[in-house]
Design a protein around this motif. Sequence first.
Motif, mmCIF file in Angstrom:
data_model
loop_
_atom_site.group_PDB
_atom_site.id
_atom_site.type_symbol
_atom_site.label_atom_id
_atom_site.label_comp_id
_atom_site.label_asym_id
_atom_site.label_seq_id
_atom_site.Cartn_x
_atom_site.Cartn_y
_atom_site.Cartn_z
ATOM 1 N N ALA A 292 0.830 -1.207 0.000
ATOM 2 C CA ALA A 292 0.000 0.000 0.000
ATOM 3 C C ALA A 292 0.868 1.261 0.000
ATOM 4 C CB ALA A 292 -0.934 -0.007 1.213
ATOM 5 N N ARG A 293 1.910 1.269 0.794
ATOM 6 C CA ARG A 293 2.803 2.432 0.840
ATOM 7 C C ARG A 293 3.453 2.684 -0.522
ATOM 8 N NH1 ARG A 293 4.242 0.383 5.916
ATOM 9 N NH2 ARG A 293 6.048 -0.693 4.986
ATOM 10 N N ASN A 294 3.886 1.620 -1.180
ATOM 11 C CA ASN A 294 4.552 1.752 -2.477
ATOM 12 C C ASN A 294 3.611 2.269 -3.570
ATOM 13 O OD1 ASN A 294 6.910 0.834 -1.345
ATOM 14 N ND2 ASN A 294 6.618 -1.279 -2.011
ATOM 15 N N ASN A 295 2.298 2.177 -3.299
ATOM 16 C CA ASN A 295 1.317 2.654 -4.270
ATOM 17 C C ASN A 295 0.558 3.876 -3.754
ATOM 18 O OD1 ASN A 295 1.164 0.549 -6.648
ATOM 19 N ND2 ASN A 295 1.416 -0.648 -4.775
ATOM 20 N N ASN A 296 1.212 4.590 -2.774
ATOM 21 C CA ASN A 296 0.720 5.891 -2.284
ATOM 22 C C ASN A 296 -0.603 5.840 -1.542
ATOM 23 O OD1 ASN A 296 2.929 7.514 -3.340
ATOM 24 N ND2 ASN A 296 2.066 7.120 -5.370
ATOM 25 N N PHE A 297 -0.929 4.696 -0.950
ATOM 26 C CA PHE A 297 -2.155 4.613 -0.155
ATOM 27 C C PHE A 297 -1.894 5.103 1.258
ATOM 28 C CE2 PHE A 297 -3.502 2.005 -3.606
ATOM 29 C CZ PHE A 297 -4.885 1.986 -3.568
#
Length: 487
Positions: A292-297
């Motif tokens: 999620a962090r790597n996809n800006n969530f």
Amino acid sequence: MQKNPQPPTLKTQLKLHKPGNPIRPVVNNMSAPSYKIAKHINNKLNAYLCLNNYYNVKNSISLAEDLTKLKINENYKMMTYDIEDLYVNTPIEETLVITKSLLLKHNDAQVTKQIITLLEVILQQNYCSFENILYQPEKGVSMGSPVSNTIAEIFLQYIEDTYLKQLLDTKNIILYTRYVDDILLIYDTKCINSNTIHEYINQIHPNLQLNPTHENNNCINFVDLLIIRNPTNLEIDIYRKPTTTDTTINFLSNHPTEHKIAAYRYHITRMQSLPLTIERQQSEWKTIQAMARNNNFPEKLITNLKTQMQQKIHQKQDKDENKKWATFTYHSPQIRKLTNLFKHTNINIAFKSTNTIQHCTKPKTPDKNQEYNMSGIYKRTCNTCKMSYIGQTSRNLKQRYREHIRYIRNNNPQSAYAQYILQNRHEYGSITDTMTLLKPIYKMSVLRPYEQLFIQTFHYNGNLITEQGTGEQNPLVQLAMDTVLTS
């Protein structure tokens, strides 16, 4: 019947997780002449056949639960088999004989004859086009046909019930289960070895070639599970292929939120449903958070989603059978001004997005010849004044163009476009100069609403011929137009 049949097209997918990156051929049958009848026959086959599905895996969750309950000892070992090119190697004539035999067990001769006759016709339509050249394989069924999975399943279940059952009845194989063309075995090494199993399985049928994979360090992967063998029991972990990436739809993308969180719903559901140890569940949760962090969530969004889904597990939800679904194209968040009108109705809203890789990489100038073979909403332009007529057709544009020309030549008042051309003595022009497909549509029930939307849009912009009526003003159409204009 298919309205505008086209030869099914061949596409290929690379199997990046396998050595040498072999190709998986997939045939898109949706435009094929036999597609609808194939879907119908497939439904009839599933209704009239009584396949036992005794060895089939329903899903990875039910398999994981069964495996963790299994009692084993240190003599047990695991192995998997992959059936090589199952669909291509399914023998059609033999499978038809098997199908007929199964149907006669539970149905009368007339029903059986009708199904088998139609099935033979459908299976003979095993052809595809690639780069505008037609090909017809000499054997098997194509992946992508509505009946391919059922035909392959009939053949495999016959093999299992006729030949493999003899081996399984010896109790030397503790577990045999299959998911489509992947097989999982657990066998007792004190009673049988892997070479014996391999020799027996590969001599059953000349069309079947099975490739074995043996456990490594007491572990083996099957579907999306990593199965870990302990001395007395099996444990489960989540398996990801080496080619797996952590890429999902980015949170900043122009997509509906429902689409963005769909991947995380899947991962969280799997984590919560599988019988994982606490340590493995915590490890999986960290993986999901990193994804999620790597996809800006935002971390809070994913944490709240997990909490909501955990609560739903313990809440019994009643399904409303009367609920219907409506699909809207998501161009921007402005579309929710329209979909919010359905909040307190029995209509559920689903979104489809045009912001996809396929759409973005699509050539900007479509093949006009292909366009004229489609159905949907079209625009006919006057070659003199460039005013437009909007129409709909469930057939292809070529046929509709010929009808308009016939109306003009016969002075037929049935066509508003013909009236306009004749009364103003304007030129009507060729199909390439005056006819454009505005929106391809294959679902007949939405032809009229889309036609009305385009009619009112062209009327609003002052481009519609006066002979064409605009119909009653529809507030939903007006709202859709306002949404597009303000987005």
